[in-house]
Scaffold this motif. Structure first.
Motif, PDB file in Angstrom:
ATOM      1  N   MET A 128     -20.666 -28.618  23.510  1.00 46.22           N
ATOM      2  CA  MET A 128     -21.592 -28.930  22.432  1.00 46.22           C
ATOM      3  C   MET A 128     -20.882 -28.771  21.095  1.00 46.22           C
ATOM      4  SD  MET A 128     -24.709 -30.003  22.655  1.00 46.22           S
ATOM      5  CE  MET A 128     -25.199 -29.302  24.232  1.00 46.22           C
ATOM      6  N   ILE A 129     -21.235 -29.641  20.143  1.00 47.09           N
ATOM      7  CA  ILE A 129     -20.671 -29.546  18.793  1.00 47.09           C
ATOM      8  C   ILE A 129     -21.792 -29.660  17.775  1.00 47.09           C
ATOM      9  CG2 ILE A 129     -18.425 -30.484  19.473  1.00 47.09           C
ATOM     10  CD1 ILE A 129     -20.834 -32.611  17.368  1.00 47.09           C
ATOM     11  N   ALA A 169     -29.155 -25.367  22.544  1.00 43.39           N
ATOM     12  CA  ALA A 169     -28.053 -24.853  21.727  1.00 43.39           C
ATOM     13  C   ALA A 169     -28.493 -24.680  20.267  1.00 43.39           C
ATOM     14  CB  ALA A 169     -26.859 -25.794  21.807  1.00 43.39           C
ATOM     15  N   LEU A 170     -29.279 -25.619  19.743  1.00 44.14           N
ATOM     16  CA  LEU A 170     -29.778 -25.504  18.366  1.00 44.14           C
ATOM     17  C   LEU A 170     -30.660 -24.277  18.209  1.00 44.14           C
ATOM     18  CD1 LEU A 170     -30.264 -26.503  15.494  1.00 44.14           C
ATOM     19  CD2 LEU A 170     -32.059 -28.015  16.411  1.00 44.14           C
ATOM     20  N   GLU A 171     -31.530 -24.053  19.165  1.00 47.21           N
ATOM     21  CA  GLU A 171     -32.405 -22.885  19.096  1.00 47.21           C
ATOM     22  C   GLU A 171     -31.589 -21.595  19.138  1.00 47.21           C
ATOM     23  OE1 GLU A 171     -35.555 -22.747  18.501  1.00 47.21           O
ATOM     24  OE2 GLU A 171     -36.133 -24.857  18.719  1.00 47.21           O
ATOM     25  N   ALA A 203     -27.916 -33.352  10.011  1.00 47.26           N
ATOM     26  CA  ALA A 203     -26.881 -32.871  10.927  1.00 47.26           C
ATOM     27  C   ALA A 203     -27.275 -33.211  12.352  1.00 47.26           C
ATOM     28  CB  ALA A 203     -26.679 -31.362  10.762  1.00 47.26           C
ATOM     29  N   GLY A 204     -26.359 -33.005  13.264  1.00 50.92           N
ATOM     30  CA  GLY A 204     -26.628 -33.295  14.669  1.00 50.92           C
ATOM     31  C   GLY A 204     -26.012 -32.253  15.574  1.00 50.92           C
ATOM     32  N   MET A 205     -26.698 -31.988  16.676  1.00 54.62           N
ATOM     33  CA  MET A 205     -26.178 -31.128  17.733  1.00 54.62           C
ATOM     34  C   MET A 205     -26.116 -31.995  18.986  1.00 54.62           C
ATOM     35  SD  MET A 205     -25.293 -27.794  18.091  1.00 54.62           S
ATOM     36  CE  MET A 205     -26.368 -26.719  17.133  1.00 54.62           C
ATOM     37  N   VAL A 206     -24.897 -32.196  19.508  1.00 56.15           N
ATOM     38  CA  VAL A 206     -24.725 -33.140  20.610  1.00 56.15           C
ATOM     39  C   VAL A 206     -23.425 -32.815  21.333  1.00 56.15           C
ATOM     40  CG1 VAL A 206     -23.437 -34.880  19.297  1.00 56.15           C
ATOM     41  CG2 VAL A 206     -24.957 -35.614  21.150  1.00 56.15           C
ATOM     42  N   GLU A 207     -23.223 -33.389  22.504  1.00 52.94           N
ATOM     43  CA  GLU A 207     -21.982 -33.181  23.233  1.00 52.94           C
ATOM     44  C   GLU A 207     -20.819 -33.889  22.516  1.00 52.94           C
ATOM     45  OE1 GLU A 207     -24.708 -34.386  24.701  1.00 52.94           O
ATOM     46  OE2 GLU A 207     -25.305 -32.972  26.284  1.00 52.94           O
ATOM     47  N   LEU A 208     -19.637 -33.328  22.660  1.00 52.73           N
ATOM     48  CA  LEU A 208     -18.460 -33.792  21.927  1.00 52.73           C
ATOM     49  C   LEU A 208     -18.154 -35.284  22.104  1.00 52.73           C
ATOM     50  CD1 LEU A 208     -15.937 -33.414  20.206  1.00 52.73           C
ATOM     51  CD2 LEU A 208     -14.792 -32.416  22.194  1.00 52.73           C
ATOM     52  N   PRO A 209     -18.178 -35.854  23.318  1.00 53.09           N
ATOM     53  CA  PRO A 209     -17.789 -37.264  23.434  1.00 53.09           C
ATOM     54  C   PRO A 209     -18.586 -38.207  22.536  1.00 53.09           C
ATOM     55  CG  PRO A 209     -17.797 -36.253  25.589  1.00 53.09           C
ATOM     56  CD  PRO A 209     -18.392 -35.238  24.643  1.00 53.09           C
ATOM     57  N   PRO A 246     -21.096 -14.194  18.430  1.00 52.15           N
ATOM     58  CA  PRO A 246     -20.343 -13.696  19.597  1.00 52.15           C
ATOM     59  C   PRO A 246     -20.812 -14.325  20.911  1.00 52.15           C
ATOM     60  CG  PRO A 246     -21.027 -11.884  18.180  1.00 52.15           C
ATOM     61  CD  PRO A 246     -21.746 -13.106  17.687  1.00 52.15           C
ATOM     62  N   GLY A 247     -19.843 -14.759  21.716  1.00 53.31           N
ATOM     63  CA  GLY A 247     -20.141 -15.280  23.048  1.00 53.31           C
ATOM     64  C   GLY A 247     -20.870 -16.604  23.072  1.00 53.31           C
ATOM     65  N   PHE A 248     -20.959 -17.288  21.939  1.00 52.93           N
ATOM     66  CA  PHE A 248     -21.728 -18.539  21.873  1.00 52.93           C
ATOM     67  C   PHE A 248     -20.918 -19.684  22.482  1.00 52.93           C
ATOM     68  CE2 PHE A 248     -25.343 -20.670  19.660  1.00 52.93           C
ATOM     69  CZ  PHE A 248     -25.055 -21.963  20.024  1.00 52.93           C
ATOM     70  N   THR A 249     -21.305 -20.073  23.677  1.00 52.02           N
ATOM     71  CA  THR A 249     -20.764 -21.277  24.315  1.00 52.02           C
ATOM     72  C   THR A 249     -21.945 -22.110  24.793  1.00 52.02           C
ATOM     73  OG1 THR A 249     -20.578 -20.200  26.489  1.00 52.02           O
ATOM     74  CG2 THR A 249     -18.631 -20.143  25.050  1.00 52.02           C
TER      75      THR A 249
END
Length: 328
Positions: A128-129, A169-171, A203-209, A246-249
């Protein structure tokens, strides 16, 4: 005591019985294989699926036809495979939406991930990016968090859908950084691109590709990636962890699954073709090129992918609890 002739006759009869008992399996596959992608064509999952299927079909010796079956955040396509005849001719190219986010965030999902599917192998992970449009001057997540704190509930952040992995991920970002933004859900990653570029959303939160081409063209900069280390395709972009989370993946993934009652020998044949395809350097290079992370050798196995899926479900439930999200 059996004579040599009697023994030979008994052996031949036994072999004939075994062959007659499994005529279909011995010929598998003898027709095209349908691969359900539970999202629209051109999205991240579809791109990853086509990288795999093109070469895997050559190894199997039969066509593998991708069918895009979108709807309900991927649940429509996943249910199609869960209810399909378990003969190896209908497969799912699964992703984080239908297999991880939906069971946690959607009520009454019409399948059970652990009961209804037999994993074949993980193909790749889609990190996610966070990216920004022209109205946001931030060039790092640290800068963006400062803007969110200065403008609570004023900055709009798009995701590919309510209840998606990106929404989760945004939340988590908002909960972890103690900020608030306005969530704008779209129906798929490609649908939000025009509004991001025009400034209709900030802005956007989405997968990298999905985001990588716009970033490389300088149109919508990527300001953070949700991996433990910086990406080799984005060495200048900080991680969420570096921004103080911390630990955010976070991310999605793509992998091949069959209906749960599919015979083990068919699963083994499919896994052998998948593993051999993913061992090709050209295939690996293409997966990395589009912004995905190749799954480990262990994760490419049925048992390894099964363990991965179970862990992802546990993590998603924990993340939903932290973010205060309930199935709806």
């Amino acid at each position: 005591m059996l004579t040599r002739r009697a023994l030979l006759c008994r052996t031949a009869a036994t072999l004939a019985t075994a062959v007659l008992a499994r005529p279909a399996l011995a010929a598998y596959p003898d027709r095209p294989i349908r691969v359900i992608v539970p999202f629209a064509a051109g999205g991240n999952t579809d791109i990853l699926a086509r990288i795999l299927v093109t070469r895997m079909a050559e190894r199997i010796g039969r066509p593998m036809v991708i069918e895009n079956r979108a709807g309900a955040g991927g649940s429509v396509g996943a249910e199609t495979v869960a209810r399909a005849t378990p003969d190896g001719y209908t497969l799912l190219f699964g992703a984080g939406g239908p297999l991880t986010a939906n069971p946690v965030l959607q009520a009454n999902v019409p399948y059970d991930v652990e009961r209804d599917f037999r994993p074949i192998g993980l193909v790749g992970i889609l990190p996610m990016i966070c990216q920004v449009g022209p109205r946001i001057p931030a060039r790092s997540l640290t800068d963006f968090i400062a803007i969110l704190r200065a403008r609570p509930n004023q900055v709009t952040v798009a995701t590919p859908g309510a209840g998606s992995a990106a929404h989760l991920a945004l939340e988590l970002l908002m909960a972890g950084a103690n900020v608030r933004a306005v969530h704008v859900p779209y129906r798929g990653g490609s649908a939000m691109v025009a509004d991001l570029l025009s400034g209709a959303v900030d802005a956007g939160m989405v997968e990298l590709p999905s985001a990588l081409p716009l970033h490389l063209e300088g149109k919508a900069p990527i300001i953070a990636i949700a991996t433990t280390e910086r990406s080799p395709v984005l060495p200048q972009v900080q991680t969420f962890i570096e921004a103080g989370l911390p630990g955010f993946t976070a991310g999605s993934y793509g992998g091949l699954l069959a209906p749960s009652a599919t015979p083990p020998d068919i699963v083994a044949a499919l896994h052998a073709a998948l593993a051999a395809t993913l061992a090709e350097q050209a295939v690996q290079a293409r997966i990395v090129e589009v912004g995905a992370i190749l799954g480990s050798e262990a994760q490419r196995s049925p048992d390894g992918f099964d363990a991965f899926l179970r862990a992802e479900l546990v993590n998603a439930r924990r993340a939903a609890d932290l973010a205060g999200l309930k199935p709806g």
